[in-house]
Design an enzyme around this catalytic site. Structure first.
Site, PDB file in Angstrom:
ATOM      1  CE  LYS A  65      -2.790   2.110   5.675  1.00  0.00           C
ATOM      2  NZ  LYS A  65      -2.975   1.111   4.612  1.00  0.00           N
ATOM      3  CG  ASP A 102      -1.537  -2.234   3.929  1.00  0.00           C
ATOM      4  OD1 ASP A 102      -2.510  -2.755   4.515  1.00  0.00           O
ATOM      5  OD2 ASP A 102      -1.214  -1.045   4.067  1.00  0.00           O
TER       6      ASP A 102
END
Ligand code: ATR
Length: 273
Positions: A65, A102
Site C-alpha cells: 500500500k 479503508d
C-alpha cells in the site's frame, strides 16, 4: 470483460476475489477479478504488466500500500493523507489514479451497518502504523468530539497526531498514558493480533456501554475482541464488515455502482464465500 485484481504478498487467502465476484454478479457487471502475487522487489513492474495487459483497476494490500502511494502521482486527498493506496484505477488513456477506501469502509461499517453514532463521541484509536494512518482522516470527518491515538511507542502517536492537527480534535499518547480517560469506542489498528496478542490497555478506558472494534478479523474471536468481551463492551466487532465495505467503495469507484454489502457480509460470516 473488464479485468481487475488484488495484488499482495501473500495473496492466496485474500477474500477480495470472492467479494468482488459477488458484487459483479449482484450488479450484473461484465468483469473479471483475479489475484496477483506481487514481487516484493518489483511492485512497479507488476503494475505495469497488469496495465499493459488491459487491466482496469487493482486493489493493493499488504505489503504494497505504501509503495503504491510512492508510485502514483495522481492521488485522492484521502490517499495522500493516508500515505497509502488500496485502490488503483486505470483511465482510458492509461493514466493511474490512486485512492484509499479503508477509512470510509471502517466508518460505513460502524455507522451504517452497526448504527454507531460518531458525533460527540470520544474515540480511541490504538496503533500508529499504516493501518491507523489509513483511517484517521475519515474518522476525524465524522464529527467525533475527541480522537486519541495511543501507541506502544508513544513518539509515533505524537507525530501522527501532530501531522493531523489541522484536521480535527486529535491527540497522541503512549498506551501507558491512558490514565483516567474513558472512550465510547476503542478501535484496534495494531498488528498485535497477527502475533496472537492484544495491545495492553488499562481496563478502565472502555466507557460503560462502550464499543470495541478490531480492524482485523479471523474465523475465531481475535484477542482484542476477547478483551472487549471480558470487559463487558456493549458491542464487539471485528473487521469483516470493514473488509467488505472498503471493497464496495472500490467497486463504486471503478463501476459507478454501489453494491449491497449486507448479503455479502452475511455469506462471508457463514463461511459460504
Ligand atoms: P500496519 O501497517 O499493519 O499498521 P505497522 O505500520 O508495522 O503495520 O504498525 C504496526 C502497529 O501495531 C504499530 O502501531 C505497533 O506499535 P509500535 O509502533 O509500538 O511498534 C503496533 N503493535 C504491533 N504489535 C503490538 C503489540 N503486541 N502491542 C501493542 N502494539 C503493537
Amino acid at each position: 470483460t473488464d479485468r481487475y485484481a488484488v495484488i499482495g504478498n501473500p495473496i492466496a487467502h485474500s477474500k477480495s476475489p470472492a467479494i468482488h465476484a459477488a458484487f459483479a454478479h449482484q450488479t450484473e457487471q461484465d468483469m473479471d477479478y483475479g489475484r496477483i502475487l506481487g514481487d516484493p522487489d518489483d511492485f512497479a513492474g507488476d503494475v505495469r504488466a497488469f496495465v499493459a495487459a488491459g487491466g482496469r483497476g487493482l486493489n493493493v494490500t499488504v505489503p504494497f500500500k505504501e509503495r503504491a502511494w510512492e508510485l502514483l502521482d495522481d492521488l485522492s486527498d484521502r490517499a495522500r493523507a493516508a500515505r497509502a493506496v488500496n485502490t488503483l484505477m486505470v483511465s482510458d488513456g492509461g493514466i493511474l489514479h490512486g485512492d484509499n477506501t479503508d477509512g470510509i469502509g471502517l466508518i460505513r461499517d460502524l455507522a451504517e451497518n452497526q448504527g454507531f453514532s460518531f458525533p460527540g463521541r470520544s474515540v480511541l484509536l490504538v496503533g500508529a502504523g499504516g493501518a491507523a494512518r489509513g483511517v484517521l482522516v475519515p474518522l476525524l470527518e465524522t464529527g467525533v468530539a475527541a480522537l486519541t491515538i495511543a501507541n506502544r511507542t508513544a513518539d509515533k502517536a505524537h507525530a501522527l497526531a501532530d501531522a493531523m492537527r489541522a484536521m480535527g480534535p486529535v491527540s497522541g499518547c503512549g498506551l501507558n498514558q491512558l490514565w483516567d480517560q474513558r472512550f465510547d469506542l476503542i478501535i484496534n489498528a495494531t498488528s498485535s493480533g497477527l502475533h496472537g496478542a492484544s495491545p495492553s490497555l488499562p481496563s478502565h478506558c472502555l466507557a460503560e456501554r462502550g464499543w470495541v472494534y478490531d480492524m482485523y478479523y479471523a474465523d475465531t474471536p481475535t484477542p482484542f475482541c476477547r478483551w472487549g468481551q471480558e470487559r463487558g463492551a456493549r458491542r464487539v466487532l471485528d473487521g469483516l464488515g470493514m473488509l467488505v465495505e472498503q471493497a464496495a467503495e472500490s467497486f463504486l469507484l471503478w463501476r459507478g455502482l454501489r453494491p449491497d454489502t449486507v448479503p455479502v457480509i452475511k455469506a462471508l460470516r457463514e463461511g459460504q464465500l
